[in-house]
Enzyme design. Structure first.
Site, short mmCIF file in Angstrom:
data_model
loop_
_atom_site.label_atom_id
_atom_site.label_comp_id
_atom_site.label_asym_id
_atom_site.label_seq_id
_atom_site.Cartn_x
_atom_site.Cartn_y
_atom_site.Cartn_z
N GLU A 603 -22.95 81.67 105.76
CA GLU A 603 -22.64 80.70 104.45
C GLU A 603 -24.25 80.73 103.58
O GLU A 603 -24.98 80.40 103.99
CB GLU A 603 -22.25 79.40 104.62
CG GLU A 603 -22.02 78.60 103.63
CD GLU A 603 -21.53 77.34 103.78
OE1 GLU A 603 -21.43 76.96 104.78
OE2 GLU A 603 -21.01 76.42 102.69
N ASN A 658 -20.07 79.28 98.17
CA ASN A 658 -19.50 78.12 97.86
C ASN A 658 -19.13 77.98 96.33
O ASN A 658 -19.83 78.59 95.33
CB ASN A 658 -20.55 76.83 97.92
CG ASN A 658 -20.48 76.55 99.65
OD1 ASN A 658 -19.56 75.98 100.11
ND2 ASN A 658 -21.72 76.77 100.31
N GLU A 690 -15.77 79.72 99.36
CA GLU A 690 -15.54 78.20 99.68
C GLU A 690 -15.22 77.35 98.60
O GLU A 690 -15.74 77.18 97.63
CB GLU A 690 -16.50 77.72 100.73
CG GLU A 690 -16.80 78.69 102.05
CD GLU A 690 -17.82 77.90 102.92
OE1 GLU A 690 -18.15 76.76 102.39
OE2 GLU A 690 -18.09 78.50 103.78
N ASP A 720 -13.00 74.43 102.17
CA ASP A 720 -14.23 73.68 102.68
C ASP A 720 -14.04 72.16 103.01
O ASP A 720 -12.84 71.53 102.30
CB ASP A 720 -15.25 73.83 101.56
CG ASP A 720 -16.60 74.12 102.25
OD1 ASP A 720 -16.85 73.70 103.29
OD2 ASP A 720 -17.57 73.99 101.40
N GLU A 777 -17.92 72.87 111.05
CA GLU A 777 -19.22 72.72 110.42
C GLU A 777 -19.98 71.61 111.20
O GLU A 777 -19.62 70.76 111.81
CB GLU A 777 -19.05 72.20 109.12
CG GLU A 777 -18.48 73.37 107.97
CD GLU A 777 -18.47 72.83 106.48
OE1 GLU A 777 -19.17 73.18 106.06
OE2 GLU A 777 -17.80 71.93 106.40
P1 C2E Z 1 -21.46 72.54 102.59
O1 C2E Z 1 -20.65 73.47 101.75
O2 C2E Z 1 -20.69 71.77 103.34
O3 C2E Z 1 -22.64 73.15 103.39
C1 C2E Z 1 -23.00 72.86 104.54
C2 C2E Z 1 -24.02 71.89 104.49
O4 C2E Z 1 -24.45 71.46 105.92
C3 C2E Z 1 -25.46 72.62 104.13
O5 C2E Z 1 -26.19 71.54 103.55
C4 C2E Z 1 -26.09 72.82 105.40
O6 C2E Z 1 -27.42 72.87 105.40
C5 C2E Z 1 -25.52 71.55 106.34
N1 C2E Z 1 -25.45 71.90 107.59
C6 C2E Z 1 -25.37 72.82 108.26
N2 C2E Z 1 -25.19 72.38 109.78
C7 C2E Z 1 -25.82 71.40 109.80
C8 C2E Z 1 -25.76 70.52 110.89
O7 C2E Z 1 -25.76 70.80 112.21
N3 C2E Z 1 -26.04 69.10 110.75
C9 C2E Z 1 -26.13 68.62 109.54
N4 C2E Z 1 -26.50 67.43 109.28
N5 C2E Z 1 -26.01 69.54 108.37
C10 C2E Z 1 -25.93 70.96 108.57
P2 C2E Z 1 -26.89 72.01 102.12
O8 C2E Z 1 -27.49 73.39 102.33
O9 C2E Z 1 -27.71 70.99 102.01
O10 C2E Z 1 -25.77 71.93 101.29
C11 C2E Z 1 -25.01 70.82 101.14
C12 C2E Z 1 -24.13 71.04 100.05
O11 C2E Z 1 -24.45 71.50 98.75
C13 C2E Z 1 -22.96 72.09 100.71
O12 C2E Z 1 -22.36 71.53 101.65
C14 C2E Z 1 -22.20 72.63 99.54
O13 C2E Z 1 -21.37 71.81 99.12
C15 C2E Z 1 -23.39 72.67 98.37
N6 C2E Z 1 -23.80 73.68 98.04
C16 C2E Z 1 -24.87 74.35 98.83
N7 C2E Z 1 -25.21 75.57 97.98
C17 C2E Z 1 -24.28 75.72 97.06
C18 C2E Z 1 -23.99 76.70 96.05
O14 C2E Z 1 -24.58 77.85 96.01
N8 C2E Z 1 -22.81 76.37 95.21
C19 C2E Z 1 -22.17 75.34 95.38
N9 C2E Z 1 -21.42 75.18 94.39
N10 C2E Z 1 -22.66 74.25 96.20
C20 C2E Z 1 -23.51 74.58 97.03
CA CA Z 2 -19.52 75.13 102.41
CA CA Z 3 -18.81 71.96 104.38
#
Ligand code: C2E
Ligand code: CA
Ligand code: CA
Length: 828
Positions: A603, A658, A690, A720, A777
């Site tokens: 991802e 995403n 997603e 998602d 996730e």
């Molecule tokens: P998401 O799509 O649900 O992405 C997964 C988030 O969960 C990611 O946070 C990831 O680092 C975090 N995660 C993964 N495994 C674990 C785990 O075991 N425990 C915990 N506590 N967290 C975990 P991240 O990278 O901070 O991203 C947060 C959100 O930001 C994402 O949720 C997504 O909705 C958004 N996002 C990130 N990148 C993009 C992007 O390029 N475009 C868009 N539109 N949204 C993005």
């Molecule tokens: Ca995601």
């Molecule tokens: Ca997610």
């Protein structure tokens, strides 16, 4: 001829013959004069004709008898009185008939008339001869008798014809020719008779002797002379009178003509003036009315009539104002009170006046009244409804929000300042309300739909607020309430909770049911501040806190909150620079296939490498980027970068990117996606997008068609954060998802005593039945992994496998998880 000559010379006293000829000429002249008059004077024509006949008849008769006096047969002679009188009558009547016929202007008829006159002469002569009583035998020479009659008739015809000739000389010769006719007839006829002495006749009974005859003839001549003279003088007087009359008449005619010309000029001028004033009246922009001192209509224009709807029968000069007013009250135009009338009367009393009349149909008429020197009043009437209404409207719009009808920010600020300034110790709560999911709904379902939500939200707020409280729309999806008389946080907190409750209730229209929800920030006066600007800012900050922490709640202002606001502002400004300068980086978090134990995909998760603040996490800037649409360029960049990176990976390893609702809404998603794939030369089947459920709120048919096309290209679609949104199971059936991602909140509690496991279990089973894969996730522990593997979850993602890593670290990760079923057990 000789016989005639001998007759005249030998048998007549020549002196008397001359007298007879003179009489004949005289009578002839007068007769023609009278005849001429008969022709001229049509009205008295019978009179003149009669006179002609009488003069001519008597003349003929007198000529005959004077000539008979000149006749010397040398025998005693007498005349029978009856026959003599009859000869006079015959002369008058027959010649009269001739004159009458000769009045007809046709030449032949004129001649015929003359001939009849000639017949009259002849008849008179022979009847006159019949009256002659003489002692002898009269023998007639037939041919001479015929000649005498012929001569008389022809010459008479000629004479009368000549009298009507256009030549004056010929016309003047007419009396002479007539006299000749009479004389010729007489003397030729006398020549035709021969008298032979015989038995003496008795001359005593009925016959008249020559002396008597002479007296009668003289009287006859006198009569003729008198008639002629009378006639002539009468004619002359008549002519003079007629001349005078004609002169007078022509003078009069001239005067009349002159007067008529003057009158025409005056009429034309008056008409011009009338036309001018009518044109001026009718082209006036305003209605105009003039009433006289007795309150009666004098002048008005059509505009006046139209303005008040005055019917034609009252639009008559002289109509009392009272009648018009009665009609207008009856027709429901004027209010049935005396205000209007009073205004008019007071305006009349004073010099003039200006006032407004509110008609019952809502129109407003401005009346300007002027008193006339005569005591009447002149008024202009102007429909000022539009002007007054727009002034009211402008005033209203200046203070209100056009969409919801609530007071706007300016009016609100004024009211807040007034409330704070009002009491020496003001107590109030300022609540700032933001609709949580309005932006998504507005972006996806369109602005008209968004507007309806705002209107309904405003209604719900107004219902909840107290009567004295002020509700306003500050702009966008932000509302505010001033709760008056609140000194402690409890009451304010209660109102906030009620508002959140109310706005959490679904909005249902156009076949859509949407849940918006709201977050509220509260600041209290005087606890936090008594300054209106500060108070507004504080409740704003509290709102940001509420939104950032957990939507659908309220927060009170706390000192230090303003630091967060500043942070948000700096993020927004920084994002623009970051896009320009490429400060973003994509990390990749592996998704492990539980069946093969290998990494089946990554991802893509964006990071912002801030030059001074270091790495900024997506949750700290993605919401700001979504609020400001900066997510569009950022998202596109991530997509292209992810495709480029994935192109270097083994072909069976996919990449998941995403998508924000805003990117979906732009309408160019397919093009953007296909371009990114083409640019990176990546097979569509290796890309997975997603999306969250909020995307699906958009017009379903359209979303479906976009997703169908992407799917047709081979691009996978993952749902998602399943379980956090609406979790509508119908979505699962109607959209072509290739994968469902179970939100990490369920995974986190999986090992606990909650029902999370049951939900996860159900989701996995349902997905299996629908032919979709499942990815769990946030897998952090071996226990979670174990349960998920046991429940049949397809994939896992989480810190237990790996944190998101830079692209450079991907090969190492792939290496670590090379397909080796034995290792799955190790991981677990
Ligand atoms: P998401 O799509 O649900 O992405 C997964 C988030 O969960 C990611 O946070 C990831 O680092 C975090 N995660 C993964 N495994 C674990 C785990 O075991 N425990 C915990 N506590 N967290 C975990 P991240 O990278 O901070 O991203 C947060 C959100 O930001 C994402 O949720 C997504 O909705 C958004 N996002 C990130 N990148 C993009 C992007 O390029 N475009 C868009 N539109 N949204 C993005
Ligand atoms: Ca995601
Ligand atoms: Ca997610």
């Amino acid at each position: 001829m000789l016989r005639v000559y001998a007759c005249i010379v030998q048998e007549h006293d020549l002196r008397l013959v001359v007298v007879a000829v003179i009489i004949c000429l005289l009578a002839s002249c007068i007769a023609f004069s009278a005849f001429k008059q008969a022709q001229r004077d049509k009205t008295r024509e019978p009179l003149w004709t009669a006179l002609t006949a009488i003069v001519a008849g008597l003349g003929i008769w007198a000529t005959h008898f004077v000539a008979m006096l000149a006749f010397e047969p040398n025998l005693p002679v007498g005349y029978d009185i009856g026959t003599t009188l009859m000869s006079v009558v015959v002369a008058v009547v027959v010649s009269g008939m001739g004159w009458r016929v000769a009045l007809d202007p046709r030449p032949a008829t004129v001649a015929l008339g003359g001939a009849i006159v000639g017949v009259g002469v002849a008849t008179m002569h022979f009847i006159g001869m019949g009256a002659l009583e003489i002692a002898g035998l009269m023998v007639w020479d037939r041919s001479l008798v015929m000649a005498s009659i012929g001569l008389g008739v022809v010459l008479s015809a000629l004479a009368v014809r000549l009298s009507r000739s256009s030549s004056r000389v010929l016309a003047r010769s007419a009396p002479l020719v007539l006299a000749l006719a009479i004389c010729a007839l007489h003397f030729v006829a006398m020549a035709a008779v021969r008298i032979y002495p015989g038995n003496a006749v008795d001359l005593t009974g009925g016959a008249v002797d020559s002396a008597t005859l002479a007296t009668v003839v003289t009287a006859g001549i006198l009569l003729i002379m008198l008639a002629g003279f009378g006639l002539l003088s009468f004619e002359r007087t008549l002519a003079r009178v007629q001349l005078d009359e004609a002169a007078q008449r022509s003078a009069l005619a001239e005067q009349i003509l002159q007067t008529a010309a003057e009158r025409d000029a005056l009429t034309a001028q008056l008409q011009r003036e009338a036309e001018l004033s009518t044109a001026a009246l009718e082209n006036m922009v305003h209605g105009l009315s003039v009433y006289d001192e007795n309150e009666r209509l004098v002048v008005f224009n059509q505009k006046y009539a139209e303005l008040y709807g005055i019917p034609a029968h009252l639009l008559v000069p002289g109509t009392p104002f009272f009648d018009i007013r009665e009609h207008l009250v009856a027709s429901g135009t004027f209010p049935d009170n005396d205000e209007f009338y009073h205004n008019i009367l007071s305006a009349k009393r004073e010099e003039g006046g200006r006032f407004e009349v509110s008609l019952l149909d809502g129109r407003i008429v401005e009346v300007r009244m002027k008193r006339m020197p005569s005591g009447g009043r002149l008024a202009t009437h102007e429909d000022v409804t539009a002007a007054r209404k727009s002034a009211q409207e402008i005033a209203w719009l200046a203070a209100h929000d056009a969409l919801t009808g609530l007071p706007n920010r300016t009016a609100f600020a004024r009211k807040l300042a007034a409330a704070l300034a009002d009491a020496p110790d003001p107590h109030l709560a300022m609540l700032t309300i933001d609709l949580d999911r309005f932006k998504e709904v507005n972006d996806t379902l369109g602005h008209p739909f968004g507007d309806r939500i705002l209107r309904h939200a405003a209604e719900r707020l107004s219902e909840l607020a107290g009567t004295d409280d002020v509700v306003t729309r500050l702009g966008g999806d932000e509302f505010a309430v001033i709760q008056l008389g609140v000194s402690d946080p409890v009451a304010a907190g209660e109102l906030a909770a009620r508002i959140i409750d109310a706005l959490d209730r679904p909005f249902e229209f156009e076949g859509h049911t949407v849940v918006i929800g709201a977050s509220i920030g509260i600041a209290l006066a005087p606890r936090d501040s008594a300054n209106p600007d500060e108070l507004m800012q504080m409740s704003d900050l509290a709102l940001y806190r509420a939104k950032a922490e957990s939507r659908g709640t309220h927060r009170f202002f706390e000192p230090g909150m303003d630091a967060r606001l500043r942070e948000r502002r700096s993020i927004e400004a920084g994002l623009r620079v970051a896009i320009r300068e490429g400060q973003f980086e994509v990390l990749y978090q592996p998704q492990l296939d539980l069946r093969s134990g290998a990494i089946s995909g990554f991802e893509a998760l964006v990071r912002w490498n801030h030059p001074t603040r270091g790495v900024i996490q997506p949750l700290d800037f993605i919401p700001v980027a979504e609020d400001t649409s900066l997510i569009i360029p950022i998202g596109e960049w991530v997509l292209r970068q992810a495709c480029r990176d994935a192109a270097r990976w083994p072909e069976d390893v996919k990449v998941a990117v995403n998508l924000s609702p805003a990117q979906f809404k732009r309408g160019d998603l397919i093009a953007v996606t296909m371009n990114a794939l083409a640019a990176a030369n990546l097979a569509p089947g290796r890309l997975e997008l997603e999306i969250t459920e909020s995307v699906l709120l958009h017009d379903e048919t359209w979303v479906r068609s976009v997703l169908d096309r992407l799917t047709a290209f081979g691009v996978g679609i993952a749902l998602d954060d399943f379980g956090t949104g609406y979790s509508s199971l119908s979505y699962l059936r109607s959209f072509p998802f290739s994968k469902i991602k179970i939100d990490r909140s369920f995974v986190a509690d999986l090992a606990g005593a909650s029902d999370c496991r049951a939900i996860v279990q159900a989701t996995i089973q349902l997905s299996e039945k629908l032919g979709m894969r499942t990815t769990a996730e946030g897998v952090e522990t071996a226990e979670q992994l174990d349960i998920l593997a046991h429940e049949g979850c397809t994939q896992v993602q989480g810190f237990r496998i790996s944190r998101p890593v830079p692209a450079l670290a991907v090969p190492a990760l792939l290496d670590r998880y090379a397909p080796d079923y034995g290792r799955v057990a190790r991981v677990v």
